[in-house]
Each structure stands twice: as C-alpha cells, then as structure tokens.
Design an enzyme around this catalytic site. Sequence first.
Site, PDB file in Angstrom:
ATOM      1  N   GLN A   1       3.378   9.849   1.093  1.00  0.00           N
ATOM      2  CA  GLN A   1       4.719   9.200   1.110  1.00  0.00           C
ATOM      3  C   GLN A   1       5.519   9.647  -0.093  1.00  0.00           C
ATOM      4  O   GLN A   1       6.770   9.235  -0.041  1.00  0.00           O
ATOM      5  CB  GLN A   1       4.425   7.711   1.110  1.00  0.00           C
TER       6      GLN A   1
ATOM      7  N   GLY B   1       0.686  -1.023  -0.003  1.00  0.00           N
ATOM      8  CA  GLY B   1       0.007  -0.076  -0.093  1.00  0.00           C
ATOM      9  C   GLY B   1       0.885   1.175  -0.029  1.00  0.00           C
ATOM     10  O   GLY B   1       2.137   1.016   0.462  1.00  0.00           O
TER      11      GLY B   1
ATOM     12  N   HIS C   1      -2.516   7.857   6.634  1.00  0.00           N
ATOM     13  CA  HIS C   1      -1.666   8.770   6.005  1.00  0.00           C
ATOM     14  C   HIS C   1      -2.099  10.037   5.413  1.00  0.00           C
ATOM     15  O   HIS C   1      -1.478  10.937   5.550  1.00  0.00           O
ATOM     16  CB  HIS C   1      -0.837   8.118   4.721  1.00  0.00           C
TER      17      HIS C   1
ATOM     18  N   CYS D   1       5.850   0.058   7.728  1.00  0.00           N
ATOM     19  CA  CYS D   1       5.336   1.372   6.643  1.00  0.00           C
ATOM     20  C   CYS D   1       6.579   1.596   5.938  1.00  0.00           C
ATOM     21  O   CYS D   1       7.815   1.571   6.407  1.00  0.00           O
ATOM     22  CB  CYS D   1       5.187   2.552   7.616  1.00  0.00           C
ATOM     23  N   LEU D   2       6.622   1.794   4.805  1.00  0.00           N
ATOM     24  CA  LEU D   2       7.677   2.155   3.653  1.00  0.00           C
ATOM     25  C   LEU D   2       8.357   3.495   3.945  1.00  0.00           C
ATOM     26  O   LEU D   2       9.445   3.713   3.737  1.00  0.00           O
ATOM     27  CB  LEU D   2       7.057   2.275   2.189  1.00  0.00           C
TER      28      LEU D   2
ATOM     29  N   HIS E   1      -4.631   1.960   7.291  1.00  0.00           N
ATOM     30  CA  HIS E   1      -3.145   2.326   7.523  1.00  0.00           C
ATOM     31  C   HIS E   1      -2.968   3.632   6.434  1.00  0.00           C
ATOM     32  O   HIS E   1      -2.321   4.491   6.724  1.00  0.00           O
ATOM     33  CB  HIS E   1      -2.065   1.419   7.270  1.00  0.00           C
ATOM     34  N   GLU E   2      -3.302   3.272   5.140  1.00  0.00           N
ATOM     35  CA  GLU E   2      -3.214   4.358   4.184  1.00  0.00           C
ATOM     36  C   GLU E   2      -4.096   5.498   4.156  1.00  0.00           C
ATOM     37  O   GLU E   2      -3.634   6.433   3.773  1.00  0.00           O
ATOM     38  CB  GLU E   2      -3.363   3.599   2.633  1.00  0.00           C
TER      39      GLU E   2
HETATM   40 ZN    ZN Z   1       2.554   3.687   5.781  1.00  0.00          ZN
END
Ligand code: ZN
Length: 189
Positions: free
Chosen positions: A51, A46, A154, A108-109, A150-151
Amino acid sequence: MPKLKILIYPDPTLRKKCSPVEEIDDDLIQLLDDMADTMYEAPGIGLAAPQVDSTKRVIVVDIQPRERAKESTEELEILLPPDRSELIELINPEIVFSDGEIVGEEGCLSIPGFVSDVKRKYEVTVEGYSRDGELIEIQCEDLLARVFQHEIDHLDGILFIDRLGRLKRELLKKKIEKVLGKEEKHAVL
Ligand code: ZN
C-alpha cells in the site's frame, strides 16, 4: 516522521506478491517507522507494505483507535493520536492456525470510501518476526484476527473485494471503478 503516499486501487503494485524479508536492515526499520506513522495519520487500523509501494512482506496493525472510539461517546479525533502501546509490527507474517467464521464490515485505505461485509476466520494464530528478529506468535479473534487476515492478504496481492461472492464483487468493483475513474486491467483473481 515522513508520511508515505498510500497507493489507491487499481494501482498495479497492490496486485504484486511480496517477497520475504531476508535481512532486517536500516531501510526496513525506516519502512516500519514510516508505515506506522502513515497508518496513524490516515487514520487506519492496519497497513501492508504494498500500500506504500514496497514489496516486502511487512505489516503494521493497531486496532486500539477503533476499539477506543467504539467504547467512548467522544469523537475519534479527540482520542487520536493513540499512544502506540498496542502497535504490532510483523515481518514475514503468516497465519499458522485459523478456526471459525464471522461476517463483518471491512474497508481499506487503498479503496477509500467503500466498505462491504466480508467473511473471515473468527480466530487466527499469526507468526512473524519483530524488528529485533524475534519470532512472535499472536493468538487473536474477531477484529484483530480480521485485520491480520486483511493485511496478510495484501502481501499476496489480494484485496478485500476479492473475498466477496462473484456477483457482489463485480457490482462493487464497477462502483469503485466509476468513482475512482479507472478500470483494473489485471486482477489476480
Ligand atoms: Zn487494505
């Protein structure tokens, strides 16, 4: 297919509240394409616009790589790249219903190398728009529901570490900041 740079915590853009998309134009379509490429290359399951340094309310999600890797004894690398048949792009996504609770591991990336157990809703219904401007409704549970939560967090400047209990959050933040070498100055929570 340009791959975008993924911002790393504590980049202040990760704390911005994104604005709703008002028009689906060429720039937005390009952003969606680039976000999917970036997510697959990372690889992740995701990705949200902040991000990659955009403050538009858009996300891309595809849990297929993870599910295929779990089902198989083969290496994740062998299974990639996924065929994109389960890529979900959502513009202005919103959780319109949620139920139940489940604790599961999350990363998380933008916070590479760190994971923690996070409590999330087990089941959610998400609404948003496709790139064609069609209203989409997705009912899902477990991992897919977790990724959506989660997304969408963000897009409001919320990171998974904010969803931990206070003590756990402070300890993890200290560890992360030690490794990444920078302290976050203005957290939302
Ligand atoms: Zn994330």
